[in-house]
Scaffold this active site. Sequence first.
Site, PDB file in Angstrom:
ATOM      1  N   GLY A 255      -7.104  85.804  21.778  1.00 48.15           N
ATOM      2  CA  GLY A 255      -5.772  85.858  21.192  1.00 48.15           C
ATOM      3  C   GLY A 255      -4.837  84.996  22.018  1.00 48.15           C
ATOM      4  O   GLY A 255      -5.131  84.664  23.172  1.00 48.15           O
TER       5      GLY A 255
ATOM      6  N   LEU B 243      -4.753  85.835  29.348  1.00 48.51           N
ATOM      7  CA  LEU B 243      -4.813  84.436  29.776  1.00 48.51           C
ATOM      8  C   LEU B 243      -3.670  84.093  30.728  1.00 48.51           C
ATOM      9  O   LEU B 243      -3.752  83.123  31.481  1.00 48.51           O
ATOM     10  CB  LEU B 243      -4.778  83.520  28.553  1.00 48.51           C
ATOM     11  CG  LEU B 243      -5.967  83.666  27.606  1.00 48.51           C
ATOM     12  CD1 LEU B 243      -5.727  82.880  26.325  1.00 48.51           C
ATOM     13  CD2 LEU B 243      -7.261  83.261  28.271  1.00 48.51           C
TER      14      LEU B 243
ATOM     15  N   HIS C  20      -1.617  93.812  21.847  1.00 49.80           N
ATOM     16  CA  HIS C  20      -1.430  93.029  23.076  1.00 49.80           C
ATOM     17  C   HIS C  20      -0.577  91.774  22.803  1.00 49.80           C
ATOM     18  O   HIS C  20       0.348  91.461  23.545  1.00 49.80           O
ATOM     19  CB  HIS C  20      -2.812  92.620  23.631  1.00 49.80           C
ATOM     20  CG  HIS C  20      -2.775  91.782  24.867  1.00 49.80           C
ATOM     21  ND1 HIS C  20      -3.107  92.253  26.113  1.00 49.80           N
ATOM     22  CD2 HIS C  20      -2.455  90.478  25.041  1.00 49.80           C
ATOM     23  CE1 HIS C  20      -2.985  91.277  27.013  1.00 49.80           C
ATOM     24  NE2 HIS C  20      -2.583  90.187  26.373  1.00 49.80           N
TER      25      HIS C  20
ATOM     26  N   HIS D  81       3.449  90.507  23.773  1.00 47.90           N
ATOM     27  CA  HIS D  81       3.887  89.206  24.333  1.00 47.90           C
ATOM     28  C   HIS D  81       5.141  88.711  23.626  1.00 47.90           C
ATOM     29  O   HIS D  81       6.055  88.181  24.261  1.00 47.90           O
ATOM     30  CB  HIS D  81       2.777  88.150  24.188  1.00 47.90           C
ATOM     31  CG  HIS D  81       1.754  88.160  25.290  1.00 47.90           C
ATOM     32  ND1 HIS D  81       2.077  88.011  26.609  1.00 47.90           N
ATOM     33  CD2 HIS D  81       0.414  88.276  25.260  1.00 47.90           C
ATOM     34  CE1 HIS D  81       0.963  88.041  27.354  1.00 47.90           C
ATOM     35  NE2 HIS D  81      -0.053  88.201  26.554  1.00 47.90           N
TER      36      HIS D  81
HETATM   37  O1  K2U Z   1      -3.005  87.416  25.220  1.00 49.67           O
HETATM   38  C1  K2U Z   1      -3.953  86.950  25.819  1.00 49.67           C
HETATM   39  O2  K2U Z   1      -3.850  86.551  26.978  1.00 49.67           O
HETATM   40  C2  K2U Z   1      -5.304  86.918  25.166  1.00 49.67           C
HETATM   41  C3  K2U Z   1      -6.103  88.125  25.529  1.00 49.67           C
HETATM   42  C4  K2U Z   1      -6.235  88.930  24.291  1.00 49.67           C
HETATM   43  C5  K2U Z   1      -6.674  90.339  24.489  1.00 49.67           C
HETATM   44  C6  K2U Z   1      -6.248  91.100  25.549  1.00 49.67           C
HETATM   45  C7  K2U Z   1      -6.669  92.404  25.671  1.00 49.67           C
HETATM   46  C8  K2U Z   1      -7.502  92.962  24.743  1.00 49.67           C
HETATM   47  C9  K2U Z   1      -7.903  92.188  23.681  1.00 49.67           C
HETATM   48  C10 K2U Z   1      -7.488  90.890  23.557  1.00 49.67           C
HETATM   49  C11 K2U Z   1      -7.395  87.614  26.162  1.00 49.67           C
HETATM   50  O3  K2U Z   1      -8.139  86.881  25.239  1.00 49.67           O
HETATM   51  S1  K2U Z   1      -8.320  88.889  26.846  1.00 49.67           S
HETATM   52  C12 K2U Z   1      -9.781  88.220  27.295  1.00 49.67           C
HETATM   53  C13 K2U Z   1      -9.673  87.100  28.280  1.00 49.67           C
HETATM   54  C14 K2U Z   1      -8.875  87.255  29.418  1.00 49.67           C
HETATM   55  C15 K2U Z   1      -8.794  86.194  30.314  1.00 49.67           C
HETATM   56  C16 K2U Z   1      -9.499  85.038  30.080  1.00 49.67           C
HETATM   57  C17 K2U Z   1     -10.288  84.918  28.955  1.00 49.67           C
HETATM   58  C18 K2U Z   1     -10.365  85.958  28.042  1.00 49.67           C
HETATM   59 ZN    ZN Z   2      -2.060  88.328  27.097  1.00 54.10          ZN
END
Ligand code: K2U
Ligand code: ZN
Length: 175
Positions: free
Chosen positions: A46, A93, A134, A138
Amino acid sequence: MAQLSILRYPDPRLHKVAQPVGRVDARARALVADMLETMYAARGIGLAATQVDVHERVVVIDVSEERNQPLVLINPEITWASPERVRGDEGCLSVPDIYDGVERAARVKVTALDLDGQSRTLEADGLLAVCIQHELDHLQGKVFVEYLSPLKRSRIKAKLQKQERERLKQSAPAL
Ligand code: K2U
Ligand code: ZN
């Protein structure tokens, strides 16, 4: 298309509240394309426009195994959240290498505009429901570490500020 730079916590711009998109026009569609490219490159599931320093209500998500089912939510609003809650480890991220437990509604109903500017309503559960909550946090200027204890949050902030100082030192030209 372009990969955009992702803001890192505790950057204060992550706490700005996003404004609604006025028109789903070519500019909005170009932003969505750049956000999708950025999300896939960062291996995220996301991404909210806030994270790329664009303070408009735009979210992209792809929770598919094959990474080929993008969901675009423009001006999303959660219209219903289940009383049942789930707790799971979250990452972000904008908060690299930090994962911790957060409690969310198990199911949500969301209304948003799609890329054609049409209003859509979807009901989500599982990982999609968590991701939607989530990402919409943001857009309200909220990062998942704000659900953690003040002690945990201060330790995360100090760790990421130290990482950022070291990153800047490495990238600064030798004087
Ligand atoms: O908002 C974001 O930073 C994307 C999140 C989305 C998410 C967070 C919590 C639960 C579900 C989705 C990230 O994609 S979470 C996975 C992740 C974190 C760090 C690096 C790569 C992937
Ligand atoms: Zn996030």
